[in-house]
Scaffold this active site. Structure first.
Site, short mmCIF file in Angstrom:
data_model
loop_
_atom_site.label_atom_id
_atom_site.label_comp_id
_atom_site.label_asym_id
_atom_site.label_seq_id
_atom_site.Cartn_x
_atom_site.Cartn_y
_atom_site.Cartn_z
CG HIS A 85 -13.12 -35.37 21.97
ND1 HIS A 85 -13.24 -34.10 21.45
CD2 HIS A 85 -14.39 -35.81 22.20
CE1 HIS A 85 -14.53 -33.79 21.35
NE2 HIS A 85 -15.24 -34.81 21.80
NE ARG A 171 -25.48 -34.70 14.27
CZ ARG A 171 -24.35 -34.77 14.97
NH1 ARG A 171 -23.20 -34.38 14.45
NH2 ARG A 171 -24.38 -35.23 16.22
CE LYS A 190 -15.25 -31.87 15.71
NZ LYS A 190 -16.60 -32.33 15.31
#
Length: 446
Positions: A85, A171, A190
């Site tokens: 990621h 957010r 995730k």
């Protein structure tokens, strides 16, 4: 007697730690829509101001992971499931090279990626520049492609981490996006939902990064590594430089082209080196090799011997690209640009003085790419897949006055804002400038 939700908000507002049941109550309320948006926003602001301890972050992440479905894999793949990621950058097309390289090594890479927003590019947008490529896969298709190819790159399904999707939307409108605890829970949940065994995190720092400040980026990396390891995933993070774009291409189709060139062994050095560094650390963290050095060389070998390119081609076909087109795009004898969306116009800009390239500012380049149409301001907005920029110089290059340093690919006339931002992006020094040796600044988690 369980506390009411206003009491839980007040507890965090007053700087106290939430227990696991209170965090579970919050996430359940988000998922089941039993909380008003005002209450969710109030809790997020309380967290933003008061912060979360490591236990609270791990608890929040765990609950968000299990707010929806998680991916499941055949038992015989246990120990071999890995992913990477990135916190987002400019010209960051590493995933397109690394996923097939890891698959060529024999690992399973279920890469769930996202779309671009604001100045950062999105892996899914880049891949959709390839005609026919499908980013929406069913759970069974994911298993089938991992079985036959070894990797896929797809979008998040609606039932993965729904609590994260709902809280992120709030957010975004309550100025609570950049809290380290909330960012950690969002990203790691995730990845945890993928049920992987090992993970490498590329945490950017510099002008084009989400967290430009190095120490803040390092705190985020430490938080994510700690949280992910707490949930049972072997994790390492690399803090990497994002002051200048990665590679030479910025823009969706253009970055696909550069990724293919890299897989063919003729891409820019910084892209190849960063890909190999991330892959090498992942292989070592996961226990697949005895050292990072061996890991780096293993990834490089899969690119050099053509196996990674072969896996990329197979992934394209498995995800909907017509066979002949996939073969043509990956054929070293065919320019992939001829098979991908192309802009109507090309315009080059030249250096205003001689010297050495000290800086090509990542944020300035990102803003220009965005203004050309390659990026979006709101989720769901369309992007122009053909437009972008090609840098014709690297940090440390010696240049002359009137030498072309960037080529813009555009469909519309260039605005003054674009040209002014480009002038700001390039910095030339009269003194010798060292070339960029490595983007890796720090390793966290080893």
């Amino acid at each position: 007697m369980a506390a009411s939700f206003p009491e839980i908000i007040a507890k965090k507002r007053d700087g106290k730690e939430l227990n696991d049941e209170e965090i579970k109550s919050f996430v359940s309320g988000v998922t089941e829509s039993s909380l008003a948006e005002a209450q969710i926003g109030a809790m997020l602001m309380a967290i933003y101001i008061r912060g979360l301890c490591r236990r609270e972050i791990a608890s929040l992440t765990r609950e968000m992971t299990h707010s929806g479905t998680t991916l499941t894999w055949p038992s015989e793949w246990s120990g071999r499931l890995v992913d990477k990621h990135s916190t987002g950058g400019v010209g960051d097309k590493v995933s397109l090279v690394l996923a097939p390289a890891l698959a060529a090594f024999g690992l399973k890479v279920p890469m769930i990626s996202g779309r671009g927003l604001a100045h950062t590019g999105g892996t899914l947008d880049k891949l959709e520049a390839i005609p026919g490529f499908r980013v929406a896969l069913s759970a069974q298709e994911m298993v089938d492609i991992l079985s036959s190819v070894g990797c896929f790159i797809a979008g998040q399904t609606g039932d993965i981490c729904p609590a994260d999707r709902k809280t992120y939307a709030i957010r975004d409108v309550t100025a609570t996006v950049d809290d380290i605890g909330l960012v950690t829970a969002s990203i790691v949940s995730k990845k945890a939902a993928e049920n992987i065994d090992a993970l490498v995190l590329d945490v950017k720092t510099g002008s084009g990064a989400f967290f430009a400040d190095t120490e803040r980026a390092a705190r985020l990396a430490e938080s994510m590594v700690s949280c992910s390891q707490n949930l049972g995933t072997k994790t390492v993070a690399l803090l990497t430089d994002m002051d200048s774009p990665i590679g030479n291409m910025v823009g969706n189709a253009l970055e696909v082209v550069e990724s293919i060139w890299c897989l063919q062994g003729r891409g820019p050095r910084d892209l190849l080196d960063l890909t190999c560094s991330l892959g090498g650390h992942l292989l070592h963290a996961g226990g697949f090799v005895d050292s990072v050095t061996v890991g780096v060389e293993s990834v490089r070998n899969q690119i050099d011997n053509g196996q990674a390119l072969s896996k990329f081609r197979d992934m394209l076909k498995a995800q909907g690209v017509e066979r002949q087109l996939a073969d043509d795009i990956c054929d070293p004898g065919i320019d992939p640009r001829s098979r991908l969306p192309q802009s109507k116009h090309k315009t080059e800009f030249t250096c205003v003085s001689s010297g050495y390239v000290r800086r090509v500012d990542a944020m300035d380049i990102a803003v220009v790419s965005h203004k050309l149409g390659a990026g979006r301001n709101l989720p769901g907005e369309p992007v122009n897949l053909a437009v972008g920029l090609e840098l014709l110089v690297d940090i440390g290059d010696q240049v002359q006055t009137d030498q072309a340093w960037v080529r813009l690919y555009h469909d519309e006339p260039l605005s003054d804002h674009v040209t002014d931002r480009l002038k700001k992006a390039l910095e030339i020094s009269g003194e010798f400038v060292q070339r960029l040796v490595s983007r890796v600044q720090r390793v966290i988690g080893e």
